[in-house]
Write a protein that holds these residues in place. Structure first.
Motif, PDB file in Angstrom:
ATOM      1  N   VAL A 289       0.846  -1.186   0.000  1.00  0.00           N
ATOM      2  CA  VAL A 289       0.000   0.000   0.000  1.00  0.00           C
ATOM      3  C   VAL A 289       0.885   1.241   0.000  1.00  0.00           C
ATOM      4  CG1 VAL A 289      -1.986  -1.052   1.157  1.00  0.00           C
ATOM      5  CG2 VAL A 289      -0.139  -0.032   2.522  1.00  0.00           C
ATOM      6  N   ARG A 290       0.303   2.343  -0.441  1.00  0.00           N
ATOM      7  CA  ARG A 290       0.932   3.657  -0.324  1.00  0.00           C
ATOM      8  C   ARG A 290      -0.157   4.610   0.170  1.00  0.00           C
ATOM      9  NH1 ARG A 290       4.218   0.466  -1.537  1.00  0.00           N
ATOM     10  NH2 ARG A 290       5.733   0.498  -3.260  1.00  0.00           N
ATOM     11  N   ARG A 291       0.231   5.514   1.030  1.00  0.00           N
ATOM     12  CA  ARG A 291      -0.752   6.450   1.547  1.00  0.00           C
ATOM     13  C   ARG A 291      -1.056   7.527   0.510  1.00  0.00           C
ATOM     14  NH1 ARG A 291      -3.014   7.586   6.368  1.00  0.00           N
ATOM     15  NH2 ARG A 291      -1.753   6.011   7.432  1.00  0.00           N
ATOM     16  N   LYS A 292      -2.358   7.822   0.332  1.00  0.00           N
ATOM     17  CA  LYS A 292      -2.773   8.848  -0.610  1.00  0.00           C
ATOM     18  C   LYS A 292      -2.536  10.236  -0.021  1.00  0.00           C
ATOM     19  CE  LYS A 292      -7.028   7.631  -1.293  1.00  0.00           C
ATOM     20  NZ  LYS A 292      -8.385   7.352  -1.768  1.00  0.00           N
ATOM     21  N   PRO A 293      -2.461  11.240  -0.858  1.00  0.00           N
ATOM     22  CA  PRO A 293      -2.291  12.606  -0.348  1.00  0.00           C
ATOM     23  C   PRO A 293      -3.541  13.081   0.377  1.00  0.00           C
ATOM     24  CG  PRO A 293      -2.638  12.627  -2.718  1.00  0.00           C
ATOM     25  CD  PRO A 293      -2.458  11.188  -2.327  1.00  0.00           C
ATOM     26  N   ASP A 294      -3.357  13.992   1.304  1.00  0.00           N
ATOM     27  CA  ASP A 294      -4.483  14.564   2.033  1.00  0.00           C
ATOM     28  C   ASP A 294      -5.348  15.396   1.095  1.00  0.00           C
ATOM     29  OD1 ASP A 294      -3.524  13.411   4.349  1.00  0.00           O
ATOM     30  OD2 ASP A 294      -2.381  15.194   4.942  1.00  0.00           O
ATOM     31  N   GLY A 295      -6.638  15.461   1.425  1.00  0.00           N
ATOM     32  CA  GLY A 295      -7.563  16.271   0.636  1.00  0.00           C
ATOM     33  C   GLY A 295      -8.367  15.483  -0.361  1.00  0.00           C
ATOM     34  N   LEU A 296      -8.076  14.204  -0.495  1.00  0.00           N
ATOM     35  CA  LEU A 296      -8.822  13.345  -1.411  1.00  0.00           C
ATOM     36  C   LEU A 296      -9.759  12.494  -0.580  1.00  0.00           C
ATOM     37  CD1 LEU A 296      -8.905  12.847  -4.478  1.00  0.00           C
ATOM     38  CD2 LEU A 296      -7.388  10.900  -4.114  1.00  0.00           C
ATOM     39  N   SER A 297     -11.061  12.649  -0.785  1.00  0.00           N
ATOM     40  CA  SER A 297     -12.047  11.984   0.060  1.00  0.00           C
ATOM     41  C   SER A 297     -12.117  10.497  -0.240  1.00  0.00           C
ATOM     42  CB  SER A 297     -13.427  12.618  -0.150  1.00  0.00           C
ATOM     43  OG  SER A 297     -13.854  12.439  -1.483  1.00  0.00           O
ATOM     44  N   GLY A 298     -12.897   9.817   0.591  1.00  0.00           N
ATOM     45  CA  GLY A 298     -13.018   8.377   0.437  1.00  0.00           C
ATOM     46  C   GLY A 298     -13.633   7.962  -0.880  1.00  0.00           C
ATOM     47  N   ASP A 299     -14.529   8.795  -1.438  1.00  0.00           N
ATOM     48  CA  ASP A 299     -15.129   8.453  -2.732  1.00  0.00           C
ATOM     49  C   ASP A 299     -14.345   9.046  -3.899  1.00  0.00           C
ATOM     50  OD1 ASP A 299     -15.682  11.074  -2.293  1.00  0.00           O
ATOM     51  OD2 ASP A 299     -17.844  10.932  -2.587  1.00  0.00           O
ATOM     52  N   ASP A 311       1.727  18.981  -5.453  1.00  0.00           N
ATOM     53  CA  ASP A 311       2.320  17.741  -4.946  1.00  0.00           C
ATOM     54  C   ASP A 311       1.288  16.625  -4.880  1.00  0.00           C
ATOM     55  OD1 ASP A 311       4.759  18.985  -4.690  1.00  0.00           O
ATOM     56  OD2 ASP A 311       4.469  19.491  -2.570  1.00  0.00           O
ATOM     57  N   ALA A 312       0.073  16.971  -4.447  1.00  0.00           N
ATOM     58  CA  ALA A 312      -0.976  15.965  -4.356  1.00  0.00           C
ATOM     59  C   ALA A 312      -1.373  15.464  -5.738  1.00  0.00           C
ATOM     60  CB  ALA A 312      -2.192  16.544  -3.632  1.00  0.00           C
ATOM     61  N   VAL A 313      -1.493  16.378  -6.693  1.00  0.00           N
ATOM     62  CA  VAL A 313      -1.875  15.977  -8.045  1.00  0.00           C
ATOM     63  C   VAL A 313      -0.788  15.113  -8.669  1.00  0.00           C
ATOM     64  CG1 VAL A 313      -2.364  16.839 -10.363  1.00  0.00           C
ATOM     65  CG2 VAL A 313      -3.382  17.958  -8.376  1.00  0.00           C
ATOM     66  N   ARG A 314       0.460  15.484  -8.466  1.00  0.00           N
ATOM     67  CA  ARG A 314       1.561  14.683  -9.009  1.00  0.00           C
ATOM     68  C   ARG A 314       1.589  13.287  -8.382  1.00  0.00           C
ATOM     69  NH1 ARG A 314       4.501  19.726  -8.589  1.00  0.00           N
ATOM     70  NH2 ARG A 314       4.905  20.574 -10.676  1.00  0.00           N
ATOM     71  N   SER A 315       1.210  13.203  -7.100  1.00  0.00           N
ATOM     72  CA  SER A 315       1.162  11.898  -6.442  1.00  0.00           C
ATOM     73  C   SER A 315       0.190  10.965  -7.154  1.00  0.00           C
ATOM     74  CB  SER A 315       0.751  12.075  -4.978  1.00  0.00           C
ATOM     75  OG  SER A 315       0.500  10.826  -4.363  1.00  0.00           O
ATOM     76  N   LEU A 316      -0.955  11.505  -7.563  1.00  0.00           N
ATOM     77  CA  LEU A 316      -1.935  10.700  -8.289  1.00  0.00           C
ATOM     78  C   LEU A 316      -1.428  10.333  -9.682  1.00  0.00           C
ATOM     79  CD1 LEU A 316      -5.272  12.502  -7.348  1.00  0.00           C
ATOM     80  CD2 LEU A 316      -4.690  10.142  -6.809  1.00  0.00           C
ATOM     81  N   ALA A 318       1.530  10.159 -10.888  1.00  0.00           N
ATOM     82  CA  ALA A 318       2.668   9.241 -10.907  1.00  0.00           C
ATOM     83  C   ALA A 318       2.224   7.790 -10.797  1.00  0.00           C
ATOM     84  CB  ALA A 318       3.623   9.582  -9.768  1.00  0.00           C
ATOM     85  N   ARG A 319       1.029   7.568 -10.259  1.00  0.00           N
ATOM     86  CA  ARG A 319       0.516   6.205 -10.087  1.00  0.00           C
ATOM     87  C   ARG A 319      -0.568   5.857 -11.105  1.00  0.00           C
ATOM     88  NH1 ARG A 319       2.392   8.322  -5.447  1.00  0.00           N
ATOM     89  NH2 ARG A 319       3.494   6.908  -4.027  1.00  0.00           N
ATOM     90  N   GLY A 320      -0.796   6.771 -12.047  1.00  0.00           N
ATOM     91  CA  GLY A 320      -1.741   6.466 -13.128  1.00  0.00           C
ATOM     92  C   GLY A 320      -3.153   6.908 -12.868  1.00  0.00           C
ATOM     93  N   PHE A 321      -3.353   7.947 -12.051  1.00  0.00           N
ATOM     94  CA  PHE A 321      -4.695   8.450 -11.751  1.00  0.00           C
ATOM     95  C   PHE A 321      -4.735   9.948 -12.031  1.00  0.00           C
ATOM     96  CE2 PHE A 321      -3.808   4.897  -8.840  1.00  0.00           C
ATOM     97  CZ  PHE A 321      -4.734   3.985  -9.334  1.00  0.00           C
ATOM     98  N   TYR A 322      -5.779  10.375 -12.747  1.00  0.00           N
ATOM     99  CA  TYR A 322      -5.831  11.726 -13.279  1.00  0.00           C
ATOM    100  C   TYR A 322      -7.050  12.463 -12.727  1.00  0.00           C
ATOM    101  CZ  TYR A 322      -2.319   9.942 -16.459  1.00  0.00           C
ATOM    102  OH  TYR A 322      -1.178   9.390 -16.978  1.00  0.00           O
TER     103      TYR A 322
END
Length: 649
Positions: A289-299, A311-316, A318-322
């Motif tokens: 697992v990897r922890r998601k960035p803060d500010g992204l809700s459960g849904d 930084d949060a957007v790049r985190s997504l 980098a893992r294939g989520f836009y």
């Protein structure tokens, strides 16, 4: 004191000092002490596995020269276990910790292998220490530590190599000592495999509860302008009651627009592939697992602030989520390799988004088990999971209308009553009077109408009747009224025979109108039947008083309202139960990127060629060209504007 005396004292003191030094420096014989340890536990003070609140295992990868640490801890306040070495992911470790700690409880020393430090490498009990080790070092063991809530060390032991010709014995060493011991030890519970310490049912579902699968197969690729989406196909597949798959929808995208299609006569759904997909969801394995960035809700909704966090957007990304903004002000997240929707019978719906390959897990050292190297050393892929409620599973129930009047409660009574008019009541008319005028015009006068109801007589009889009537008329002119019947002599004569025949005919005629009259006149025997029919009709209802009708109406209204409310409550309870389940799931999924083996990904990510096959053919492992469903609101080829860190933005 003379010089000779002083010299003697000096030599005496020196001799004593030398003797003492010799005694101190003389090698101690530890054989007797070590022999006394055989048969005794290494950790005599460790006697309760429930005292353990922390387990730490340090391992050294000799090929990469890297030290890895796996740790499981228990929160003293919540009593919940987590894995700090994996960003604090929740652990299902109660039984695992108990089994691991039990292995050290009363761990007896069977033998002493060596007292020399130089033998540590030979027995594989070198301490895993990043500062003292380098690439290529061999003979490094695993360091296992247990602590309690106060931080006191309960167990501290280096697990070395197996003893030759003995599968259940190991060389071990306490890090602060040079002595190497031999113990009987099972190190199976000391695995550092991540998936061995977590809840193995990630989605918390049963394959038998899955009733619908939705495939939204699309791809997102990076371009010089940023990123572009290419939708391939959408498919909805229903699992029927007879455990067969039925295709509800198949939209294939042509130039970015969906085109509805159906299966050809020689095509069918690949039940084997769909069955494997269904089972894989039931037993979905994750390896990290990897922890998601803060500010992204459960849904996976992202607010405006999140979209501005580079930084949060790049985190997504980098893992294939836009992430993309939406009209409601919240962002939506799309995946590089499409989505899968699994709907359960209870209305809970899972949405799985497939990201890119995880390079980090490929490069990091990971313990492998015999025969399972493929699962831990192969390619892994990122996965995002969310849950939602399928509202269509809970339609509004059909409710019974509540009557407002007593007549609405008894529509059959109202229908049986004569229509109400404003005209004053008229006297009751006979049945003959109530007959339509058309009947009167078509029928003859009453006496003739009555005769018309009699069966028609042959023409000969009619002539005979007319002749008899004529003769009877002549006789009535010759004889006065009230004359007596003919005498016996007259009856015996031949001339009297016609008179007898006429008399017989007249008697028959006299009896027939009487029968007709009996049919037309309401007989006394018919009265009970009419009364019974009247009793069967709800004629007794109008006899109720207004108060009785109102009471009956209110009771019926209350019963109908309660029945309707029960239907609503049942539906709402089921809906709330589904919402509660979804909230619980999203709390679990909210913070994590999941990493799944590529083998699991291929089971739950079907191409169009894998989904559909020719009838009568065996399933093949072809990858297929068809890829996936389109994303609502994003036609094929549409770019993703405003994504930081991508070319063209």
């Amino acid at each position: 004191m003379t010089e000779s005396g002083k010299t003697g004292v000096f030599w005496l003191v020196a001799s004593v000092v030398v003797a003492l030094a010799a005694i101190v420096a003389w090698p101690r014989s530890t054989e007797t002490d070590l022999a006394g340890l055989i048969g005794k536990p290494i950790f005599e003070k460790f006697n309760d596995v429930l005292d353990v609140s922390m387990l730490k295992i340090d391992r050294f990868d000799e090929e990469l020269g890297q030290l890895s640490s796996f740790e499981v801890t228990r929160d003293s306040k919540t009593n919940q276990w987590s894995i700090p070495s994996h960003d604090g992911y929740p652990a299902d470790a109660t039984e695992q910790i108990r089994d691991a700690a039990t292995a050290f409880l009363n761990l007896e020393i069977l033998d002493v292998a060596s007292e020399v430090k130089d033998d540590h490498e030979k027995f594989g009990v070198l301490e895993p220490n990043a500062t003292s080790l380098k690439v290529g070092d061999e003979g490094v063991g695993r360091l296992v530590q247990f602590e309690n809530d106060n931080g006191d060390v309960l167990v501290n032991l280096i697990i070395g190599s197996k003893v030759k010709d003995s599968e259940d014995q190991r060389f071990v060493r306490i890090p602060t000592q040079d002595v190497t011991y031999v113990v009987k030890f099972d190190d199976t519970p000391l695995t550092t495999k991540f998936d061995s310490w977590i809840e193995d049912n990630l989605l918390d579902l049963s394959s038998f509860d899955i009733e619908k699968i939705g495939i939204r197969d699309y791809s997102i690729v990076r371009t010089l302008q940023g990123a572009s989406m290419q939708p391939n196909f959408d498919a909805d597949i229903l699992l029927a009651e007879n455990d067969t798959w039925q295709l509800e929808k198949l939209d294939v995208y042509e130039k970015g627009k969906p085109v509805a299609q159906t299966l050809a006569d020689d095509q069918e759904l690949d039940g084997t592939k769909l069955g494997e997909l269904r089972s894989a969801l039931d037993d979905l394995k994750i390896v990290d697992v990897r922890r998601k960035p803060d500010g992204l809700s459960g849904d996976l909704k992202a607010d405006a602030g999140f979209m501005k966090n580079d930084d949060a957007v790049r985190s997504l990304i980098a893992r294939g989520f836009y992430p993309q903004p939406t009209e409601d002000g919240k962002g939506e997240v799309f995946a590089a390799n499409g989505e899968l929707i699994a709907t359960l019978k209870n209305g809970v719906e899972y949405l799985l988004r497939f990201g890119e390959i995880d390079q980090q897990s490929m490069d990091s050292p990971e313990e492998s088990e015999d025969g399972s190297d493929e699962d831990v050393t192969g390619v892994n892929r990122y996965l995002l999971v969310t849950a939602r409620v399928n509202e269509a599973t809970f339609p509004e129930p059909e409710l019974q209308a509540v009557p407002e009047t007593w007549e609405q409660l008894h529509p059959e009574v109202e229908a049986a009553q004569p229509p109400k008019t404003d005209q004053p009541a008229e006297p009751a008319k006979s049945e003959e009077a109530e007959k339509p005028a058309a009947d009167e015009s078509e029928s003859a006068p009453k006496p003739e109408a009555e005769k018309a109801e009699e069966p028609a007589k042959p023409d000969a009889d009619a002539d005979a009747d007319s002749e008899s009537d004529a003769d009877e008329a002549e006789a009535s002119e010759e004889e006065p009224e009230g004359c007596e019947a003919p005498s016996d002599d007259e009856e015996a004569s031949d001339e009297a025979e016609p008179t007898l025949l006429l008399q017989d005919d007249s008697d028959d005629e006299a009896e027939e109108p009487a029968a007709d009259a009996a049919e037309e006149k309401p007989a006394d025997d018919a009265k009970p039947a009419a009364a019974a029919e009247a009793e069967e009709k709800p004629a007794a209802k109008p006899e109720l008083t207004a108060e009785e009708k109102q009471e009956e109406l209110e009771v019926a209204q209350e019963g109908i309202r309660k029945a309707n409310q029960r239907k609503l409550d049942e539906r709402n309870d089921q809906l709330e139960e589904a919402r509660k389940k979804v909230r619980s799931l999203n709390e679990r999924f909210a913070d994590w990127y999941y990493v799944v083996p590529e083998s699991e990904y291929r089971k739950i990510h079907l191409s169009r060629d894998e989904l559909i096959k020719k009838k009568g053919t065996e399933p093949e492992g072809a990858a297929g060209a068809g890829a996936g469903p389109g994303v609502p609101g994003l036609p094929g080829g549409q770019g993703f504007p405003g994504i930081p860190g991508l070319p063209g933005n």
